[in-house]
Every structure is written in structure tokens, then in C-alpha cells.
Design an enzyme around this catalytic site. Structure first.
Site, PDB file in Angstrom:
ATOM      1  N   SER A   1       0.856  -1.177   0.000  1.00  0.00           N
ATOM      2  CA  SER A   1       0.000   0.000   0.000  1.00  0.00           C
ATOM      3  C   SER A   1       0.895   1.230   0.000  1.00  0.00           C
ATOM      4  O   SER A   1       2.097   1.136   0.296  1.00  0.00           O
ATOM      5  CB  SER A   1      -0.869  -0.008   1.260  1.00  0.00           C
ATOM      6  OG  SER A   1      -1.487   1.240   1.484  1.00  0.00           O
TER       7      SER A   1
ATOM      8  N   TYR B   1      -2.181  -1.652  10.220  1.00  0.00           N
ATOM      9  CA  TYR B   1      -2.162  -1.697   8.751  1.00  0.00           C
ATOM     10  C   TYR B   1      -0.759  -1.402   8.219  1.00  0.00           C
ATOM     11  O   TYR B   1      -0.263  -2.106   7.330  1.00  0.00           O
ATOM     12  CB  TYR B   1      -3.167  -0.686   8.213  1.00  0.00           C
ATOM     13  CG  TYR B   1      -3.435  -0.806   6.728  1.00  0.00           C
ATOM     14  CD1 TYR B   1      -4.083  -1.921   6.213  1.00  0.00           C
ATOM     15  CD2 TYR B   1      -3.063   0.204   5.845  1.00  0.00           C
ATOM     16  CE1 TYR B   1      -4.350  -2.029   4.853  1.00  0.00           C
ATOM     17  CE2 TYR B   1      -3.325   0.101   4.483  1.00  0.00           C
ATOM     18  CZ  TYR B   1      -3.964  -1.014   3.994  1.00  0.00           C
ATOM     19  OH  TYR B   1      -4.224  -1.121   2.648  1.00  0.00           O
TER      20      TYR B   1
END
Length: 281
Positions: free
Chosen positions: A141, A154
Site C-alpha cells: 500500500s 495496517y
């Protein structure tokens, strides 16, 4: 390199980028083996892929279940006679400070995003290395390029995916296997990941989802799929999806560790937006 006639495996194929990749790959003539924890969603994706006239297999699989992933890989190889490309897309997100978050949420994010990626790649890699031109594609990401407050779970998982993928790419080169390894870094893509995410106490899930969907997510999943497949075809080590991801990559390179001094102010601004959004409900 063309995907026509190849066999591609996609996890997280029930929605978002995984679904868009499955449909685009089938449109390009690839046979696809699809999995998702949501059986109804992956079945719907499969019906769309079948319209392209390719062979399709769809299963309900939890990527955190190592035995289930092994069974899925064996079944796919048996049905299709090999695997050429693996797209480990399945993932979840969490927002909340460490102090306010349940440790179970951290465990869950790491289990799905990192361990699920390792399970997927490990299960299918023996079949991919026998392909004349194999591909392993993982998904980090923009949050795997820089860390941000309140996304510790995350960030951790996506930094871990990045390290795992870079190590694997080197292993394939060292062993002389004809397998390219690509790590994808999406920016804001219009998916339901935030709406379906995990949140710590005190967070506002509805406002966070609304902010992501209206202010952050600028790239459609179908656009993302085209960008990703173009990068994979070119055997790129890194694929940045969206202008925001490219900007983050430049920012991380130029700012170095100094970026950590800037991110708290950005999060305070985001928090202000979320509170305003909550008051407008």
C-alpha cells in the site's frame, strides 16, 4: 507477455481490486481461479468472468487458514494443469491508536494482510516455478511506503508484505527461477475496504469511510487493474497505483525519516474533517 491462455489465481476476488483483476484477466483470455471469504461475492465475480468464455473456479477460502490454502492450491493445479500467476489481493484495514485498540484487531490485520499473503504465495509457488514465465504479485500500500498515526496495524502488515516480497524477488533471481515478483502499492482506490474495516474505540467508522470515499479514493478498481497488469507484464518490481501513490513514493524518498515529523499534523487535520463530518450527519 500476454495473459491469454494463462492460469491466474486471485485471492480477495469478491470485491474491489481483486474482482476487477479477475474480470480484466478473463477478458484478456486468462483462465482464473478465484477465492474470497465471502462465497456469494466470489461466485458473482466468477459469473462475470465466465462470460469471457474462459475456465473459472471459485472457492470460499480464508487466507489465514494454511491447510485451506494448501488444499486450494492442489485443487487448482489438478484442475488447470498448472499455475502461471498469483495475485495475493485479500486484505483488511484498521484505524485506531495502539492505546485504544484491541490486540485482537492487530492480530487479525497481520493474519489477513501478511500471513495471508505468505500462505497464498507459499502454497502456489511450487506450481508457479514450473511455469515458463511465472508471476507472483503481492499487495502492499502507499501505507507500506510511509507510516501514519492510528494505522499501526495496517502499516505493520503492509511494510511486512513489502519486505517479504523484496526478499522473495531476490530468492527467485538467486535460484534462477523464471518467476517475476511484483509488489503493488495502491493509493486511494474506490473499494469498500474502509467501510468494512476494523476500528478502535472512539473512532467514527462512518465518517472515516465517507472521508475515504469522497476525498481520498480517486482511482477506480478497473483502472487499478489495468495499471497493475501492465506493470506485471513488464515484470516490474514495484507498481504504484494512482497519482497519490506516486506522490507518496517521491515524498518518502525526498523527506527520508523527517516525514515522521509531518504526519501527526496531517492526522490532526484528518481528525478535524472526521469530526466535522460526524456533526453533519
Amino acid at each position: 507477455m500476454s495473459f491469454d491462455g494463462k492460469v491466474a489465481v486471485i485471492t480477495g476476488a469478491g470485491s474491489g481490486i481483486g474482482r476487477a483483476l479477475a474480470i480484466e484477466l478473463s477478458r484478456q483470455g486468462a483462465h482464473v481461479a478465484l477465492s474470497d471469504q465471502d462465497g456469494a461475492a466470489v461466485a458473482d465475480t466468477a459469473r462475470h468472468c465466465e462470460r469471457a468464455g474462459v475456465r473459472v473456479r471459485a472457492e470460499t477460502v480464508d487466507v489465514t487458514d494454511w491447510a485451506a490454502m494448501q488444499h486450494f492450491a492442489t485443487a487448482v493445479d489438478s484442475e488447470f494443469g498448472g499455475v502461471d500467476a498469483v495475485f495475493a489481493v485479500a486484505g483488511i484495514i484498521h484505524r485506531g491508536s495502539l492505546l485504544d485498540s484491541d490486540i485482537s484487531d492487530f492480530d487479525r490485520v497481520m493474519a489477513v494482510n501478511w500471513r495471508g499473503t505468505v500462505h497464498t504465495v507459499k502454497a502456489f509457488l511450487p506450481y508457479v516455478v514450473t511455469s515458463t514465465s511465472g508471476h507472483i504479485v503481492t499487495f502492499s500500500s502507499a501505507f507500506g511506503l510511509i507510516a501514519t498515526p492510528k494505522y499501526g496495524a495496517y502499516n505493520s502488515s503492509k511494510f511486512a508484505v513489502r519486505g517479504f516480497t523484496e526478499s522473495l524477488r531476490q530468492e527467485m533471481t538467486l535460484a534462477g527461477h523464471p518467476v517475476s515478483v511484483t509488489c503493488v502499492y495502491p493509493g486511494g482506490v474506490r473499494t469498500s475496504i474502509v467501510r468494512n474495516g476494523l476500528f478502535a474505540a472512539g473512532e467514527n467508522p462512518a465518517a472515516a469511510a465517507r472521508n475515504f470515499e469522497t476525498r481520498v479514493a480517486r482511482t477506480e478498481p478497473e483502472q487499478a487493474a489495468v495499471i497493475i497488469l501492465r506493470g506485471v507484464e513488464r515484470r516490474r518490481a514495484r507498481v504504484l497505483v494512482g497519482s497519490d501513490a506516486r506522490l507518496v513514493a517521491v515524498f518518502a524518498h525526498v523527506a527520508g525519516t523527517f516525514y515522521q515529523n509531518l504526519m501527526p499534523a496531517a492526522d490532526r487535520l484528518l481528525g478535524l474533517r472526521l469530526r466535522k463530518g460526524a456533526r453533519r450527519r
